[in-house]
Design a protein around this motif. Structure first.
Motif, short mmCIF file in Angstrom:
data_model
loop_
_atom_site.label_atom_id
_atom_site.label_comp_id
_atom_site.label_asym_id
_atom_site.label_seq_id
_atom_site.Cartn_x
_atom_site.Cartn_y
_atom_site.Cartn_z
N GLU A 54 0.87 -1.18 0.00
CA GLU A 54 0.00 0.00 0.00
C GLU A 54 0.91 1.22 0.00
OE1 GLU A 54 -2.68 -0.01 3.36
OE2 GLU A 54 -3.17 -2.13 3.08
N ARG A 57 -0.07 7.14 3.50
CA ARG A 57 -0.22 5.72 3.88
C ARG A 57 0.88 4.89 3.23
NH1 ARG A 57 -4.63 4.57 1.42
NH2 ARG A 57 -3.78 3.20 -0.13
N ALA A 65 2.31 0.60 3.65
CA ALA A 65 2.23 -0.70 4.31
C ALA A 65 3.14 -1.68 3.58
CB ALA A 65 0.80 -1.23 4.33
N LEU A 67 1.54 -7.89 8.11
CA LEU A 67 1.59 -6.59 7.47
C LEU A 67 1.79 -5.49 8.51
CD1 LEU A 67 -0.39 -5.21 4.62
CD2 LEU A 67 -0.89 -4.16 6.82
N TRP A 68 2.64 -4.53 8.18
CA TRP A 68 2.85 -3.33 8.99
C TRP A 68 2.30 -2.14 8.20
CZ3 TRP A 68 4.67 -3.86 13.84
CH2 TRP A 68 5.32 -5.05 14.14
N ARG A 69 1.44 -1.35 8.81
CA ARG A 69 0.81 -0.21 8.11
C ARG A 69 0.95 1.06 8.94
NH1 ARG A 69 -4.17 -2.04 7.70
NH2 ARG A 69 -3.92 -2.80 5.58
N TRP A 70 1.18 2.17 8.22
CA TRP A 70 1.19 3.50 8.79
C TRP A 70 0.20 4.36 8.01
CZ3 TRP A 70 3.95 5.14 12.98
CH2 TRP A 70 4.92 4.26 13.45
N GLU A 71 -0.67 5.05 8.73
CA GLU A 71 -1.63 5.96 8.11
C GLU A 71 -1.50 7.31 8.80
OE1 GLU A 71 -5.55 3.64 7.13
OE2 GLU A 71 -4.68 2.84 8.99
#
Length: 153
Positions: free
Chosen positions: A75, A81, A83, A97-101
């Motif tokens: 992503e 964003r 990921a 999964l590692w995600r930053w928003e």
């Protein structure tokens, strides 16, 4: 995984940071910066020049134990964003999964959401560590990231 049904497979932490979304995003999207704010304390380093710019890119990290991790970007929206799904070198992602928003509140304040999602993880060797990854660890990353971003101005 009998007996572990009550362990959440998606954990997240939220924090408002006194810095712009773009400034924070630069710290996240540049793998060489990640060991500076990693709340899990398992990232040893990353080569310069791997700044992420699109889905499909792969950046490489070395863990504190000396293992090479390839992170597949799944992503990406510049400044908002990112990921990635980690994998052992030369392997397919293991299913976590590692995600930053990042959501701007105003020009100098941003709401950051950090998520760890291991709903697709099937590798039995990784389950113990996945189960041990908590909101507290994610919050530690947010706090370290905030400290860096807020003092860069």
């Amino acid at each position: 995984m009998t007996g572990n049904a009550d362990i959440p497979r998606v954990v997240c932490a939220v924090r408002d940071i006194a810095a712009s979304a773009d400034q924070i995003f630069e710290l996240i999207a540049d793998p060489a910066q990640q060991p500076r704010w990693d709340g899990n304390s398992n990232l040893g380093g990353a080569a310069d020049g791997q700044r992420v710019r699109a889905v499909g890119e792969v950046f490489t990290m070395t863990t504190t134990s000396g293992n090479i991790r390839e992170n597949h970007v799944v992503e990406f929206e510049e400044g908002r964003r990112i990921a990635w799904m980690p994998a052992d070198a030369g392997s397919a992602p293991a299913g976590h999964l590692w995600r930053w928003e990042l959501t701007p509140i105003d020009a100098w304040h941003t709401r950051a959401i950090h998520t760890y999602d291991w709903t697709a993880l099937t590798d039995q060797n990784r389950l113990q560590r996945a189960m041990a990854t908590t909101t507290v660890m994610l919050r530690a990353s947010l706090d370290r990231l905030a400290d860096l971003a807020e003092h860069q101005r």
